[in-house]
Scaffold this motif. Structure first.
Motif, PDB file in Angstrom:
ATOM      1  N   ASP A  78      29.391  11.939  31.960  1.00 53.61           N
ATOM      2  CA  ASP A  78      28.783  12.242  33.365  1.00 53.61           C
ATOM      3  C   ASP A  78      28.955  10.962  34.329  1.00 53.61           C
ATOM      4  OD1 ASP A  78      26.536  11.042  31.838  1.00 53.61           O
ATOM      5  OD2 ASP A  78      25.516  10.879  33.972  1.00 53.61           O
ATOM      6  N   GLN A  79      29.572   9.874  33.498  1.00 54.81           N
ATOM      7  CA  GLN A  79      29.888   8.629  34.278  1.00 54.81           C
ATOM      8  C   GLN A  79      31.409   8.778  34.596  1.00 54.81           C
ATOM      9  OE1 GLN A  79      28.331   6.101  31.376  1.00 54.81           O
ATOM     10  NE2 GLN A  79      26.761   5.325  33.010  1.00 54.81           N
ATOM     11  N   VAL A  80      32.100   9.642  34.204  1.00 51.85           N
ATOM     12  CA  VAL A  80      33.749   9.499  34.282  1.00 51.85           C
ATOM     13  C   VAL A  80      34.162  10.565  35.173  1.00 51.85           C
ATOM     14  CG1 VAL A  80      35.680   9.860  33.046  1.00 51.85           C
ATOM     15  CG2 VAL A  80      33.909   8.612  32.076  1.00 51.85           C
ATOM     16  N   ALA A  81      35.183  10.417  36.128  1.00 51.03           N
ATOM     17  CA  ALA A  81      35.581  11.211  36.911  1.00 51.03           C
ATOM     18  C   ALA A  81      37.037  11.143  36.527  1.00 51.03           C
ATOM     19  CB  ALA A  81      35.560  10.871  38.455  1.00 51.03           C
ATOM     20  N   VAL A  82      37.572  12.372  36.795  1.00 45.77           N
ATOM     21  CA  VAL A  82      38.839  12.688  36.401  1.00 45.77           C
ATOM     22  C   VAL A  82      39.989  12.435  37.762  1.00 45.77           C
ATOM     23  CG1 VAL A  82      41.027  14.083  35.847  1.00 45.77           C
ATOM     24  CG2 VAL A  82      38.791  14.018  34.657  1.00 45.77           C
ATOM     25  N   MET A  83      40.733  11.409  37.809  1.00 47.78           N
ATOM     26  CA  MET A  83      41.587  11.055  39.149  1.00 47.78           C
ATOM     27  C   MET A  83      43.183  11.493  39.004  1.00 47.78           C
ATOM     28  SD  MET A  83      39.694   9.627  41.435  1.00 47.78           S
ATOM     29  CE  MET A  83      38.111  11.079  41.202  1.00 47.78           C
ATOM     30  N   LEU A 197      31.139  -4.715  29.266  1.00 44.16           N
ATOM     31  CA  LEU A 197      31.628  -5.668  30.388  1.00 44.16           C
ATOM     32  C   LEU A 197      30.780  -5.796  31.638  1.00 44.16           C
ATOM     33  CD1 LEU A 197      35.131  -3.769  30.752  1.00 44.16           C
ATOM     34  CD2 LEU A 197      34.868  -6.315  30.281  1.00 44.16           C
ATOM     35  N   ASP A 198      29.674  -5.053  31.572  1.00 39.98           N
ATOM     36  CA  ASP A 198      28.646  -4.948  32.629  1.00 39.98           C
ATOM     37  C   ASP A 198      29.133  -4.637  34.116  1.00 39.98           C
ATOM     38  OD1 ASP A 198      25.977  -5.004  33.431  1.00 39.98           O
ATOM     39  OD2 ASP A 198      26.001  -7.031  33.920  1.00 39.98           O
ATOM     40  N   CYS A 199      30.266  -3.940  34.210  1.00 41.59           N
ATOM     41  CA  CYS A 199      30.953  -3.554  35.341  1.00 41.59           C
ATOM     42  C   CYS A 199      30.309  -2.361  35.974  1.00 41.59           C
ATOM     43  CB  CYS A 199      32.377  -3.260  35.209  1.00 41.59           C
ATOM     44  SG  CYS A 199      32.789  -2.244  34.012  1.00 41.59           S
ATOM     45  N   ASP A 200      30.366  -2.224  37.315  1.00 41.80           N
ATOM     46  CA  ASP A 200      29.802  -0.737  37.803  1.00 41.80           C
ATOM     47  C   ASP A 200      30.805   0.138  37.940  1.00 41.80           C
ATOM     48  OD1 ASP A 200      27.337  -2.251  39.060  1.00 41.80           O
ATOM     49  OD2 ASP A 200      28.797  -3.514  39.498  1.00 41.80           O
ATOM     50  N   PHE A 201      32.195  -0.383  38.119  1.00 48.71           N
ATOM     51  CA  PHE A 201      33.282   0.564  38.108  1.00 48.71           C
ATOM     52  C   PHE A 201      34.251   0.402  37.379  1.00 48.71           C
ATOM     53  CE2 PHE A 201      31.291   0.158  42.357  1.00 48.71           C
ATOM     54  CZ  PHE A 201      30.715   1.698  42.469  1.00 48.71           C
ATOM     55  N   LEU A 202      35.273   1.232  36.909  1.00 50.27           N
ATOM     56  CA  LEU A 202      36.407   0.943  35.971  1.00 50.27           C
ATOM     57  C   LEU A 202      37.367   1.980  35.926  1.00 50.27           C
ATOM     58  CD1 LEU A 202      36.620  -0.701  32.578  1.00 50.27           C
ATOM     59  CD2 LEU A 202      37.590   1.374  33.000  1.00 50.27           C
ATOM     60  N   VAL A 203      38.711   1.398  36.357  1.00 50.38           N
ATOM     61  CA  VAL A 203      39.716   2.518  36.442  1.00 50.38           C
ATOM     62  C   VAL A 203      40.503   2.310  35.220  1.00 50.38           C
ATOM     63  CG1 VAL A 203      39.561   3.123  38.939  1.00 50.38           C
ATOM     64  CG2 VAL A 203      41.001   1.284  38.060  1.00 50.38           C
ATOM     65  N   ALA A 204      41.367   3.132  34.826  1.00 53.22           N
ATOM     66  CA  ALA A 204      42.435   3.168  33.877  1.00 53.22           C
ATOM     67  C   ALA A 204      43.243   4.425  33.893  1.00 53.22           C
ATOM     68  CB  ALA A 204      42.019   3.134  32.266  1.00 53.22           C
ATOM     69  N   GLY A 205      44.434   4.617  33.363  1.00 57.91           N
ATOM     70  CA  GLY A 205      45.273   5.942  33.297  1.00 57.91           C
ATOM     71  C   GLY A 205      45.762   5.958  32.023  1.00 57.91           C
ATOM     72  N   THR A 206      46.564   7.104  31.920  1.00 56.41           N
ATOM     73  CA  THR A 206      46.980   7.947  30.632  1.00 56.41           C
ATOM     74  C   THR A 206      48.747   7.377  30.390  1.00 56.41           C
ATOM     75  OG1 THR A 206      47.557   9.671  32.012  1.00 56.41           O
ATOM     76  CG2 THR A 206      45.450   9.546  30.822  1.00 56.41           C
ATOM     77  N   SER A 207      49.193   6.740  31.402  1.00 50.72           N
ATOM     78  CA  SER A 207      50.741   6.941  31.269  1.00 50.72           C
ATOM     79  C   SER A 207      51.162   5.448  30.606  1.00 50.72           C
ATOM     80  CB  SER A 207      51.570   6.790  32.653  1.00 50.72           C
ATOM     81  OG  SER A 207      51.081   5.849  33.314  1.00 50.72           O
ATOM     82  N   LEU A 219      38.170   7.390  36.395  1.00 47.19           N
ATOM     83  CA  LEU A 219      37.271   6.363  37.158  1.00 47.19           C
ATOM     84  C   LEU A 219      35.647   6.271  36.692  1.00 47.19           C
ATOM     85  CD1 LEU A 219      36.316   4.646  39.675  1.00 47.19           C
ATOM     86  CD2 LEU A 219      35.910   6.691  40.677  1.00 47.19           C
ATOM     87  N   TYR A 220      35.465   5.110  35.997  1.00 50.39           N
ATOM     88  CA  TYR A 220      34.081   5.058  35.401  1.00 50.39           C
ATOM     89  C   TYR A 220      33.213   4.791  36.464  1.00 50.39           C
ATOM     90  CZ  TYR A 220      30.227   2.316  33.421  1.00 50.39           C
ATOM     91  OH  TYR A 220      28.782   1.846  33.184  1.00 50.39           O
ATOM     92  N   THR A 221      32.041   5.406  36.794  1.00 48.08           N
ATOM     93  CA  THR A 221      30.932   4.787  37.536  1.00 48.08           C
ATOM     94  C   THR A 221      29.760   4.575  36.797  1.00 48.08           C
ATOM     95  OG1 THR A 221      30.475   6.725  38.509  1.00 48.08           O
ATOM     96  CG2 THR A 221      32.008   5.895  39.375  1.00 48.08           C
ATOM     97  N   ARG A 222      28.925   3.395  36.943  1.00 42.43           N
ATOM     98  CA  ARG A 222      27.721   3.095  36.183  1.00 42.43           C
ATOM     99  C   ARG A 222      26.486   4.376  36.701  1.00 42.43           C
ATOM    100  NH1 ARG A 222      25.390  -1.763  34.241  1.00 42.43           N
ATOM    101  NH2 ARG A 222      26.838  -3.065  35.700  1.00 42.43           N
TER     102      ARG A 222
END
Length: 397
Positions: A78-83, A197-207, A219-222
Motif C-alpha cells: 500500500d506504500q507503492v504506486a505504479v507510475m 534509508l529513512d526516506c519519505d519518497f523513492l522512485v525507481a523504474g524497470t528498464s 513511487l514509494y511513499t512512506r
C-alpha cells in the motif's frame, strides 16, 4: 529471514542468450534481454488471444509488479504506486505540496535532469529551487527551516557516485523537511531498504538493472495520505474504486494508489514481473560485490592500455564506471558495430556491470577498443576536401 539459493553469475548469465553474441555493458540504460522477458511477452499475447477480454490478467500483472517491487525495497504494497516513469513519480510528489512558508527544494548538481526539471517547474507555483554539490556539507549549508523537500540520488546517473544519503536525511530531519530518493541506478544491483534509508519518497523504474522494459516505474511513499492536498494529476486508477465509473466525484485512496493515473503500459508490466522474478533469485549484497570486482578489473585493464577512466573508489560508486573520449557518441556507435553495447553520457561512456557480466566481457571491450584506436576494420571518414564528400571545396560559401 529467507535465505536465497546460491545462484552463480554463470548460471544467471544463461538466462540471457543474447550475451552469447553481444557484450552488454549498458544496463545503466537498458538491461539485457532474458528468456524470462521473452516468455512474459509471449504470455501477454496468449492472454490476449484466449479467454475473452484480458483485462483481469492485465490487472493482476499490475498488482504483482507493485507487490514484487515493494518486497524488494522493504515496503508494504500500500506504500507503492505504479507510475509510467520516474518523472511522473516526482511530479506527483511535488503536486501535493503547498509552497508557502516552506518553499525551498534542495536538489543537487548530480540529479538526473528529468527529475531536476520537475523541481524547476515548481517555481511557477512559488517554490525556490537550490542546488547543492553532492557532498554532505553542501547539502547541510542549504537545508534550513524553509526547506520542504530534499532530493538526492542514491547513485548518480553520470559517474555512479554515491551521495551521502544518510547525512542528507539527517540534515533534512533536523528541520522537519522530507526526503525524495532517486534509486533508479541502484535497485537491482545492490540492497535498497526504505526503512534503513529513512526516506519519505523513492522512485525507481524497470528498464535498467531491474531487467524489464521502459514504460513502468514505482513511487514509494512512506505515508501516502499525509500530503498537503491531493495529487494534481490523476486518473481512474487513482480512485478508491476504479470500477465505479463515476465521472462526478473525485475520491482518492488512502494508499499509494492515490498517486496513480490512467491505465499502465501493459507490456511493461509483464516485462517488469519477468525482471523482478529474476532479481528475486539473487542476493543483492552478492550482486554488489560482483559488480564492484568487475568494475575494478575494468579500470585496471583499460588504464593499462592507455584509456582514460573516470571511476570513484569502489565503496563510493555504483555499478558503472566511465570511459572518457573526445566523441563518446561516435565511439559508442563504433563499439556497437563490434558487438559491444555501452551507454554515452556527456563527455564519457558509461560501462555498466550486472550479475550476468563477466571477465570475458571486459576482455572483449578492451580488444574492441584496441582495434578501434588502431583503426582496424574502420571505414575512413571522408576529408572535407575529398571530392566524394558533400563538404567539398567546390561548394559555394
Amino acid at each position: 529471514m529467507t535465505v536465497l539459493p546460491a545462484l552463480t553469475p554463470e548460471a544467471f548469465r544463461k538466462r540471457f542468450p543474447m550475451l552469447r553474441r553481444t557484450v552488454h555493458l549498458a544496463s545503466c540504460s537498458l538491461g539485457a534481454r532474458s528468456t524470462e522477458l521473452d516468455r512474459a511477452l509471449a504470455q501477454m499475447l496468449e492472454d490476449m488471444a484466449v479467454g475473452g477480454a484480458p483485462w483481469g490478467a492485465f490487472e493482476r500483472q499490475v498488482d504483482e509488479a507493485r507487490s514484487r517491487f515493494a518486497a524488494l525495497i522493504g515496503a508494504r504494497d500500500d506504500q507503492v504506486a505504479v507510475m509510467p516513469n520516474a518523472s511522473v513519480g516526482a511530479y506527483q510528489v511535488a503536486s501535493t505540496r503547498n509552497w508557502g512558508a516552506r518553499k525551498r527544494i534542495v536538489t543537487t548538481t548530480a540529479e538526473f535532469p528529468s527529475i531536476a526539471h520537475v523541481w524547476l517547474a515548481q517555481r511557477a507555483c512559488g517554490a525556490e529551487v537550490v542546488y547543492a554539490a553532492p557532498a554532505a556539507e553542501d547539502y547541510a549549508a542549504l537545508i534550513n527551516r524553509h526547506t520542504s523537500l530534499v532530493s538526492v540520488p542514491l547513485i548518480s546517473y553520470y559517474d555512479a557516485a554515491r551521495p551521502p544519503v544518510a547525512e542528507v536525511v539527517q540534515a533534512a530531519r533536523s528541520v522537519g523537511a522530507e526526503v525524495f530518493v532517486d534509486a533508479y541506478q541502484a535497485v537491482g544491483v545492490e540492497p535498497v531498504d526504505v526503512t534503513r534509508l529513512d526516506c519519505d519518497f523513492l522512485v525507481a523504474g524497470t528498464s535498467k538493472y531491474l531487467l524489464g522494459l521502459p514504460g513502468l516505474a514505482f513511487l514509494y511513499t512512506r505515508s501516502p495520505e499525509r500530503t498537503d492536498h491531493a495529487p494534481r494529476l490523476t486518473g481512474w486508477f487513482g480512485r478508491v474504486d476504479p470500477f465505479a465509473f463515476d465521472p462526478y466525484h473525485l475520491d482518492f485512496s488512502t494508499s499509494a494508489t492515490r498517486f496513480e493515473t490512467g491505465t499502465p503500459a501493459v507490456p511493461a508490466c509483464y516485462a517488469a514481473n519477468a525482471g523482478l522474478r529474476l532479481i528475486a533469485e539473487l542476493n543483492p549484497t552478492t550482486v554488489r560485490a560482483h559488480v564492484r570486482q568487475l568494475g575494478e578489473l575494468a579500470c585496471e585493464r583499460l588504464t593499462e592500455q592507455g584509456e582514460q577512466v573516470r571511476a570513484l573508489p569502489p565503496t563510493r560508486r555504483g555499478a558503472h564506471i566511465g570511459l572518457i573520449d573526445a566523441d563518446p557518441a561516435a565511439l559508442t556507435r563504433r563499439l556497437a558495430e563490434r558487438g559491444v553495447v555501452v551507454s554515452p553520457r556527456g563527455d564519457l561512456i558509461r560501462l555498466a556491470f550486472h550479475y550476468y557480466s563477466d571477465i570475458e566481457d571486459i576482455a572483449a571491450l578492451c580488444a574492441a577498443l584496441r582495434a578501434d584506436r588502431a583503426g582496424v576494420g574502420r571505414q575512413p571518414t571522408p576529408s572535407p576536401i575529398d571530392p566524394r564528400s558533400r563538404l567539398s571545396c567546390t561548394q559555394p560559401n
